[in-house]
Design a protein around this motif. Structure first.
Motif, PDB file in Angstrom:
ATOM      1  N   GLN A  34      36.960  53.006  34.526  1.00 24.86           N
ATOM      2  CA  GLN A  34      37.622  54.038  33.840  1.00 24.86           C
ATOM      3  C   GLN A  34      38.557  54.630  34.966  1.00 24.86           C
ATOM      4  O   GLN A  34      39.907  54.944  34.740  1.00 24.86           O
ATOM      5  N   SER A  35      38.188  54.915  35.973  1.00 25.14           N
ATOM      6  CA  SER A  35      38.819  55.469  37.305  1.00 25.14           C
ATOM      7  C   SER A  35      40.254  54.460  37.465  1.00 25.14           C
ATOM      8  O   SER A  35      41.412  55.074  37.546  1.00 25.14           O
ATOM      9  N   GLU A  36      40.039  53.198  37.693  1.00 25.58           N
ATOM     10  CA  GLU A  36      41.008  52.135  38.016  1.00 25.58           C
ATOM     11  C   GLU A  36      41.974  52.008  37.085  1.00 25.58           C
ATOM     12  O   GLU A  36      43.248  52.010  37.180  1.00 25.58           O
ATOM     13  N   LEU A  37      41.338  52.237  35.752  1.00 26.66           N
ATOM     14  CA  LEU A  37      42.496  52.177  34.372  1.00 26.66           C
ATOM     15  C   LEU A  37      43.629  53.312  34.570  1.00 26.66           C
ATOM     16  O   LEU A  37      44.626  52.984  34.394  1.00 26.66           O
ATOM     17  N   VAL A  38      43.083  54.362  34.815  1.00 28.37           N
ATOM     18  CA  VAL A  38      43.866  55.572  35.052  1.00 28.37           C
ATOM     19  C   VAL A  38      44.898  55.594  36.197  1.00 28.37           C
ATOM     20  O   VAL A  38      45.951  55.698  36.111  1.00 28.37           O
ATOM     21  N   GLU A  39      44.159  55.186  37.380  1.00 28.13           N
ATOM     22  CA  GLU A  39      45.040  55.101  38.587  1.00 28.13           C
ATOM     23  C   GLU A  39      46.002  54.162  38.525  1.00 28.13           C
ATOM     24  O   GLU A  39      47.070  54.062  39.175  1.00 28.13           O
ATOM     25  N   SER A  40      45.759  52.840  37.847  1.00 30.49           N
ATOM     26  CA  SER A  40      46.733  51.937  37.598  1.00 30.49           C
ATOM     27  C   SER A  40      47.936  52.337  37.015  1.00 30.49           C
ATOM     28  O   SER A  40      48.826  52.170  37.000  1.00 30.49           O
ATOM     29  N   ILE A  41      47.745  53.092  35.875  1.00 28.11           N
ATOM     30  CA  ILE A  41      48.873  53.639  35.195  1.00 28.11           C
ATOM     31  C   ILE A  41      49.675  54.780  35.823  1.00 28.11           C
ATOM     32  O   ILE A  41      51.028  54.747  35.842  1.00 28.11           O
ATOM     33  N   ALA A  42      48.847  55.671  36.662  1.00 28.43           N
ATOM     34  CA  ALA A  42      49.622  56.747  37.250  1.00 28.43           C
ATOM     35  C   ALA A  42      50.198  56.183  38.683  1.00 28.43           C
ATOM     36  O   ALA A  42      50.851  57.043  39.279  1.00 28.43           O
ATOM     37  N   GLY A  43      50.126  54.935  39.027  1.00 28.89           N
ATOM     38  CA  GLY A  43      50.804  54.423  40.183  1.00 28.89           C
ATOM     39  C   GLY A  43      49.829  54.559  41.574  1.00 28.89           C
ATOM     40  O   GLY A  43      50.422  54.545  42.581  1.00 28.89           O
ATOM     41  N   PHE A  44      48.624  55.032  41.539  1.00 33.29           N
ATOM     42  CA  PHE A  44      47.843  55.521  42.685  1.00 33.29           C
ATOM     43  C   PHE A  44      47.454  54.156  43.341  1.00 33.29           C
ATOM     44  O   PHE A  44      46.902  53.943  44.358  1.00 33.29           O
ATOM     45  N   ILE A  45      47.009  52.908  42.591  1.00 36.89           N
ATOM     46  CA  ILE A  45      46.656  51.812  42.901  1.00 36.89           C
ATOM     47  C   ILE A  45      47.355  50.635  42.552  1.00 36.89           C
ATOM     48  O   ILE A  45      48.105  50.748  41.461  1.00 36.89           O
ATOM     49  N   LYS A  46      47.283  49.519  43.458  1.00 31.18           N
ATOM     50  CA  LYS A  46      48.132  48.331  43.092  1.00 31.18           C
ATOM     51  C   LYS A  46      47.825  47.463  41.939  1.00 31.18           C
ATOM     52  O   LYS A  46      46.363  47.136  41.834  1.00 31.18           O
ATOM     53  N   VAL A  47      48.525  46.886  40.949  1.00 34.45           N
ATOM     54  CA  VAL A  47      48.176  46.100  40.064  1.00 34.45           C
ATOM     55  C   VAL A  47      48.292  44.830  40.508  1.00 34.45           C
ATOM     56  O   VAL A  47      49.460  44.331  41.121  1.00 34.45           O
ATOM     57  N   LEU A  48      47.066  43.801  40.423  1.00 37.25           N
ATOM     58  CA  LEU A  48      47.256  42.385  41.094  1.00 37.25           C
ATOM     59  C   LEU A  48      48.112  41.586  40.069  1.00 37.25           C
ATOM     60  O   LEU A  48      48.712  40.726  40.337  1.00 37.25           O
ATOM     61  N   SER A  49      47.954  41.589  38.848  1.00 38.35           N
ATOM     62  CA  SER A  49      48.518  40.961  37.805  1.00 38.35           C
ATOM     63  C   SER A  49      48.605  41.612  36.376  1.00 38.35           C
ATOM     64  O   SER A  49      47.913  42.708  36.194  1.00 38.35           O
ATOM     65  N   GLY A  50      49.537  41.308  35.362  1.00 34.43           N
ATOM     66  CA  GLY A  50      49.555  41.818  34.333  1.00 34.43           C
ATOM     67  C   GLY A  50      50.676  42.859  34.465  1.00 34.43           C
ATOM     68  O   GLY A  50      51.657  43.277  35.257  1.00 34.43           O
ATOM     69  N   ARG A  97      56.156  53.842  41.667  1.00 35.21           N
ATOM     70  CA  ARG A  97      55.434  55.016  42.648  1.00 35.21           C
ATOM     71  C   ARG A  97      55.130  56.098  41.761  1.00 35.21           C
ATOM     72  O   ARG A  97      55.551  56.393  40.566  1.00 35.21           O
ATOM     73  N   PRO A  98      54.100  56.926  42.212  1.00 34.90           N
ATOM     74  CA  PRO A  98      53.487  58.116  41.380  1.00 34.90           C
ATOM     75  C   PRO A  98      54.576  58.797  41.031  1.00 34.90           C
ATOM     76  O   PRO A  98      54.662  59.468  39.956  1.00 34.90           O
ATOM     77  N   LEU A  99      55.404  59.347  41.693  1.00 31.60           N
ATOM     78  CA  LEU A  99      56.654  60.129  41.404  1.00 31.60           C
ATOM     79  C   LEU A  99      57.506  59.748  40.108  1.00 31.60           C
ATOM     80  O   LEU A  99      57.834  60.377  39.402  1.00 31.60           O
ATOM     81  N   HIS A 100      57.794  58.196  40.293  1.00 30.49           N
ATOM     82  CA  HIS A 100      58.537  57.819  39.107  1.00 30.49           C
ATOM     83  C   HIS A 100      57.692  57.733  37.889  1.00 30.49           C
ATOM     84  O   HIS A 100      58.291  58.191  36.820  1.00 30.49           O
TER      85      HIS A 100
END
Length: 509
Positions: free
Chosen positions: A297-313, A326-329
């Protein structure tokens, strides 16, 4: 039945602030007794007095008719009192049996006889139908197993009176039922349980009597059979609440605000946390993400918010590819985020309210002109937020750390929603809140949906998911097990939370 515990006229003050005032609590032998109240009502303080963590300012405690003085947890354990805290008191690096005997004097020998202790523990585990490896490391156990270990630890130490603090907060429905079966077995053996919970449905299911606290005082002690959930809520906060909200059926013609396609991410330990997540949230709907904590769940939200890198998709917001933006964008795309832990990610406790409001608005027109912050505008905006969202505070310059958890959450909520987001990501938005604050947050989320925002609601509270979600998706070990209508049977939902895909259950999605 005779009383096993009498707490008489308990008062507790902290620097002149009243936490408990003339509290009388009578617990009968062999009953499950619920302790209810809003945040700040004095529940935890009262139980900490009983367990020896706090000394009462005044008052007396009687166990089995004898007056006792409980000066520390060790003394409480000697008297047969065991407490299972909401945040488990275990050492992850140690084994199960090492955690059980930690701090105990196991005989005259200076050396621990772990094989004997392990055998005793296994006998207890078999007696209560709990499978557990005494030599497994605690970090290897599931959350449900860790909770069972805490209860076994108390049993091993001879507890006859158990204090369970929010015991179902991170359990699946099946684990909750297993816990309830254990509670019933303990009750049948004559043991006594004090059950602290915000979940009124659970109290109505497993408890015999209950005591309601409000502002540090006892409001009522009742038989569960003689009351209702609505009456309890009114006793707790002094007004009635609506626990049901209208649902919106999915309309495929409505555009997607958020769309995720086969997203893969790693967690902070470098392990794959999201394994090809695909989902969409439409304008004017609430998609609830159900699942036990720690399943991505945490990584799901963080990927949307730009906090962690998406490897693929790919991740799209309003049709724009924002993968690894970036999170600001992301923020500027009219995305609001209620974080899972307000203290870690939502507020700075040492700052005042104005400064905390500024944290998510510093770049917006009106807040800044050129390179200068417009403090008069910022203070006026903050006062409006405080008034609109009913944040109880002496003023906008009050330190955030001085506010209650509910009022801190209201400020975070107001800061995010006043920006009129197109996408609202709400992760555990009512965690740790009482029924009054919970109902307030729920109502505001529903208002956002009705305004037309897309809402991604991530919660381990199934009552919350059922109450708010228009559709439910279940996440397990970084994968979506399926989606379902909000009237899905709880047992089927629990199977999905345990890793059984919806198509294997022949569910209609």
């Amino acid at each position: 039945m005779a009383d096993v515990l009498n707490m008489k006229r308990i008062c507790k003050y902290f620097a002149g602030v009243r936490a408990n005032y003339n509290v009388d609590l009578d617990i009968r032998e062999g009953e499950v007794h619920a302790l209810l109240g809003e945040n700040g009502a004095g529940k935890s303080t009262l139980m900490n007095v009983l367990y020896g963590l706090y000394a009462p300012t005044s008052g007396e405690i009687y166990l089995n008719g004898k007056k006792v003085k409980i000066t520390c947890p060790e003394r409480a354990i000697e008297l047969g009192i065991g407490m299972v805290h909401q945040h488990f008191m275990l050492v992850p690096a140690l084994s199960v049996i090492e955690n059980v005997v930690l701090g105990l004097n196991e005989g005259k020998s200076p050396f621990l006889d772990l094989p004997v202790a392990s055998q005793k523990l296994m006998e207890l585990a078999n007696q209560y139908n709990m499978k557990i490896d005494p030599h497994a490391k605690v970090w290897q156990l599931s959350v449900g197993q860790q909770q069972r270990l805490e209860i076994l630890k108390a049993l091993y130490r001879g507890a006859k009176l158990f204090i369970l603090d929010e015991p179902t907060a991170v359990l699946t429905p099946q684990e909750v039922e297993e816990l309830f079966q254990m509670i019933r077995q303990l009750k049948n053996e004559g043991k006594t349980i004090i059950f602290i919970s915000h979940k009124l449905n659970e109290i109505m299911t497993v408890c015999d009597r209950l005591t309601v606290l409000r502002l540090g005082e006892v409001v009522a002690t009742l038989s569960v059979k003689e009351t209702t959930k609505e009456q309890l809520a009114q006793l707790m906060v002094g007004k009635t609440f609506e626990f049901k909200y209208d649902k919106k059926p999915m309309d495929v013609s409505v555009p997607d605000v958020l769309k995720m396609e086969n997203v893969r991410c790693k967690n902070s330990r470098g392990l794959i946390a999201l394994k090809g997540i695909s989902l969409e949230v439409k304008k004017g709907e609430i998609l609830g993400i159900a699942g036990v904590d720690g399943n991505g769940q945490s990584e799901l939200v963080e990927s949307i918010a730009g906090f962690i890198k998406v490897l693929s998709g790919k991740i799209f917001i309003d049709g724009e590819d924002v993968t690894n933006a970036r999170p600001l964008h992301i923020l500027q795309r009219k995305v609001a985020h209620i974080p899972e832990d307000r203290h870690k990610f939502g507020v700075v406790l040492s700052m005042n309210l104005v400064e905390n409001v500024l944290l998510m608005n510093y770049y917006r027109e009106g807040f800044v002109k050129g390179e200068m912050l417009q403090w008069k505008y910022i203070e006026k905006y903050s006062r409006n937020l405080i008034e609109t969202y009913n944040v109880k505070t002496p003023g906008e310059h009050e330190c955030m750390g001085h506010l209650s958890g509910g009022n801190q959450q209201k400020l975070v909520l107001g800061r995010e929603l006043l920006r009129k987001p197109d996408l609202l990501i709400a992760m555990h938005p009512t965690r740790g809140l009482d029924v009054g604050a919970t109902e307030y947050v729920h109502r505001k989320i529903i208002e956002e949906r009705d305004r037309g925002a897309a809402v991604l609601l991530v919660s381990t509270e199934l009552d919350e998911i059922y109450a708010l979600a228009d559709r439910i998706a279940v996440i397990y070990e970084g994968e979506i097990m399926g989606t379902a209508a909000p009237d899905i049977d709880i047992q089927r939902l629990g199977m999905m939370m345990a890793g059984v895909r919806s198509d294997q259950q022949q569910l209609t999605q």
